[in-house]
Motif scaffolding. Structure first.
Motif, PDB file in Angstrom:
ATOM      1  N   UNK A   1    -161.476  71.509 -58.405  1.00 31.15           N
ATOM      2  CA  UNK A   1    -160.021  71.323 -58.420  1.00 31.15           C
ATOM      3  C   UNK A   1    -159.664  69.903 -57.975  1.00 31.15           C
ATOM      4  N   UNK A   2    -158.597  69.404 -58.580  1.00 33.11           N
ATOM      5  CA  UNK A   2    -158.112  68.068 -58.197  1.00 33.11           C
ATOM      6  C   UNK A   2    -156.758  68.214 -57.510  1.00 33.11           C
ATOM      7  N   UNK A   3    -156.622  67.542 -56.379  1.00 33.31           N
ATOM      8  CA  UNK A   3    -155.384  67.616 -55.608  1.00 33.31           C
ATOM      9  C   UNK A   3    -154.777  66.222 -55.461  1.00 33.31           C
ATOM     10  N   UNK A   4    -153.492  66.117 -55.715  1.00 34.66           N
ATOM     11  CA  UNK A   4    -152.762  64.884 -55.410  1.00 34.66           C
ATOM     12  C   UNK A   4    -152.194  65.048 -54.007  1.00 34.66           C
ATOM     13  N   UNK A   5    -152.694  64.255 -53.073  1.00 34.93           N
ATOM     14  CA  UNK A   5    -152.245  64.347 -51.679  1.00 34.93           C
ATOM     15  C   UNK A   5    -151.252  63.213 -51.427  1.00 34.93           C
ATOM     16  N   UNK A   6    -150.043  63.581 -51.047  1.00 40.24           N
ATOM     17  CA  UNK A   6    -149.004  62.555 -50.901  1.00 40.24           C
ATOM     18  C   UNK A   6    -147.959  62.999 -49.891  1.00 40.24           C
ATOM     19  N   UNK A   7    -147.188  62.040 -49.427  1.00 37.66           N
ATOM     20  CA  UNK A   7    -146.126  62.373 -48.476  1.00 37.66           C
ATOM     21  C   UNK A   7    -145.092  61.275 -48.386  1.00 37.66           C
ATOM     22  N   UNK A   8    -144.041  61.555 -47.610  1.00 36.23           N
ATOM     23  CA  UNK A   8    -142.996  60.558 -47.379  1.00 36.23           C
ATOM     24  C   UNK A   8    -142.452  59.978 -48.689  1.00 36.23           C
ATOM     25  N   UNK A   9    -142.042  60.876 -49.558  1.00 33.91           N
ATOM     26  CA  UNK A   9    -141.433  60.495 -50.839  1.00 33.91           C
ATOM     27  C   UNK A   9    -140.066  59.848 -50.568  1.00 33.91           C
ATOM     28  N   UNK A  10    -139.375  60.372 -49.579  1.00 30.45           N
ATOM     29  CA  UNK A  10    -138.113  59.787 -49.109  1.00 30.45           C
ATOM     30  C   UNK A  10    -137.102  59.489 -50.225  1.00 30.45           C
ATOM     31  N   UNK A  31    -152.893  70.620 -58.275  1.00 29.18           N
ATOM     32  CA  UNK A  31    -151.875  70.964 -57.275  1.00 29.18           C
ATOM     33  C   UNK A  31    -151.511  69.717 -56.474  1.00 29.18           C
ATOM     34  N   UNK A  32    -150.258  69.670 -56.051  1.00 28.89           N
ATOM     35  CA  UNK A  32    -149.826  68.618 -55.128  1.00 28.89           C
ATOM     36  C   UNK A  32    -149.858  69.183 -53.718  1.00 28.89           C
ATOM     37  N   UNK A  33    -150.438  68.434 -52.792  1.00 31.65           N
ATOM     38  CA  UNK A  33    -150.314  68.744 -51.373  1.00 31.65           C
ATOM     39  C   UNK A  33    -149.372  67.703 -50.791  1.00 31.65           C
ATOM     40  N   UNK A  34    -148.178  68.150 -50.419  1.00 33.19           N
ATOM     41  CA  UNK A  34    -147.137  67.227 -49.964  1.00 33.19           C
ATOM     42  C   UNK A  34    -146.964  67.350 -48.443  1.00 33.19           C
ATOM     43  N   UNK A  35    -146.991  66.217 -47.783  1.00 30.18           N
ATOM     44  CA  UNK A  35    -146.994  66.202 -46.308  1.00 30.18           C
ATOM     45  C   UNK A  35    -145.612  65.992 -45.693  1.00 30.18           C
ATOM     46  N   UNK A  36    -144.579  66.306 -46.457  1.00 32.22           N
ATOM     47  CA  UNK A  36    -143.223  66.307 -45.897  1.00 32.22           C
ATOM     48  C   UNK A  36    -142.468  64.997 -46.026  1.00 32.22           C
ATOM     49  N   UNK A  37    -141.193  65.049 -45.604  1.00 32.56           N
ATOM     50  CA  UNK A  37    -140.246  63.958 -45.840  1.00 32.56           C
ATOM     51  C   UNK A  37    -140.071  63.688 -47.342  1.00 32.56           C
ATOM     52  N   UNK A  55    -144.029  71.092 -60.166  1.00 32.72           N
ATOM     53  CA  UNK A  55    -145.493  71.147 -60.129  1.00 32.72           C
ATOM     54  C   UNK A  55    -145.950  72.212 -59.142  1.00 32.72           C
ATOM     55  N   UNK A  56    -147.153  72.751 -59.411  1.00 32.24           N
ATOM     56  CA  UNK A  56    -147.761  73.632 -58.430  1.00 32.24           C
ATOM     57  C   UNK A  56    -147.961  72.803 -57.157  1.00 32.24           C
ATOM     58  N   UNK A  57    -147.503  73.327 -56.033  1.00 29.56           N
ATOM     59  CA  UNK A  57    -147.556  72.485 -54.831  1.00 29.56           C
ATOM     60  C   UNK A  57    -147.634  73.326 -53.558  1.00 29.56           C
ATOM     61  N   UNK A  58    -148.120  72.661 -52.519  1.00 29.40           N
ATOM     62  CA  UNK A  58    -147.992  73.161 -51.151  1.00 29.40           C
ATOM     63  C   UNK A  58    -147.275  72.042 -50.410  1.00 29.40           C
TER      64      UNK A  58
END
Ligand code: ZN
Length: 245
Positions: A1-10, A31-37, A55-58
């Motif tokens: 599986x491939x995950x896009x790990x990102x955060x602080x999109x703001x 799947x996107x793993x989003x770290x908030x903000x 997108x499929x995300x957490x």
């Protein structure tokens, strides 16, 4: 599986779109793993929430996500952040508010713990020194912890036998194998990078290969800035995007 790990999109839709386009061009992600903000500071809070939800995300909650729905108070925010937060709260639909209020503070997924700030204080603590990082290894059970909040792409590695922690700054294209050593990883910020590099920052994690890599992407900074000017968002927040601080 491939995950896009990102955060602080703001609320920076141009930066978020550029990251998704880049990740798709590089082989896509499951799947996107989003770290908030997701929101705060920028001009497109609703569109950024919508793009994430397409997108499929957490996703975990960030301090700006909950400040914008008045779930935490903004007394710790500087004036510009508080002003942008107030503006953001007026843009959100009831559905957006519902989505943000249901974000968890901590998620454990496979070998990873996901939080916005730190595993010790998920909403507010910055992991920006080896001292703080070292203390935080006691607050999660998984091998790896993903954090955002500082908007600085870096890794903290913990040597259990020596009880030592060291940090590695991550530059564009930096690729590494995840081994047994426990790590705290920060993919940097999508919508408001703060490491002196204005390019949007994110990570790709390949769970089959056990590798991760950092990516920096150009996006249309001027377009985001023009939208912010139109909405009378604070000058400081507009200017900093061009410099990456
Ligand atoms: Zn942030």
């Amino acid at each position: 599986m491939l995950y896009a790990i990102l955060g602080d999109i703001h609320s920076n839709l141009e930066a978020f779109r550029a990251v998704i386009t880049d990740a798709e061009a590089m082989g896509g992600f499951d799947q996107i793993w989003c770290l908030g903000d997701i929101v705060g500071y920028g001009p497109d809070p609703c569109a950024c929430i919508e793009l994430l939800r397409r997108h499929d995300h957490i996703c975990v909650a960030g301090n700006h996500d909950w400040a914008s729905i008045e779930r935490v108070d903004v007394s710790e925010f500087n004036l510009a952040a508080a002003e942008a937060c107030l503006w953001t709260s007026k843009q959100l639909s009831l559905d957006d508010v519902d989505f943000l209020s249901n974000l968890p503070e901590v998620v454990s997924q496979n070998d990873f713990t996901l939080v916005h700030g730190s595993p010790h204080k998920p909403l507010w603590e910055y992991v920006l020194s080896t001292d703080v990082a070292k203390q935080n290894f006691a607050y999660f059970d998984t091998n790896y912890c993903l954090v955002g909040h500082s908007h600085v792409p870096q890794i903290y590695a913990y040597n259990e036998s020596l009880d030592e922690c060291h940090s590695i700054e991550l530059s564009d294209g930096y690729s590494f194998k995840l081994a047994e050593q426990r790590l705290i990883l920060n993919p940097g910020g999508v919508g408001q990078p703060r490491d002196g590099n204005p390019k949007a920052s994110y990570m790709i994690y390949d769970s089959d290969a056990g590798t991760a890599s950092l990516h920096r992407i150009n996006y249309d900074v001027f377009k985001t800035q023009a939208k912010m000017t139109k909405h009378n968002l604070p000058d400081l927040l507009i200017e900093r995007l061009a410099h990456g601080y």
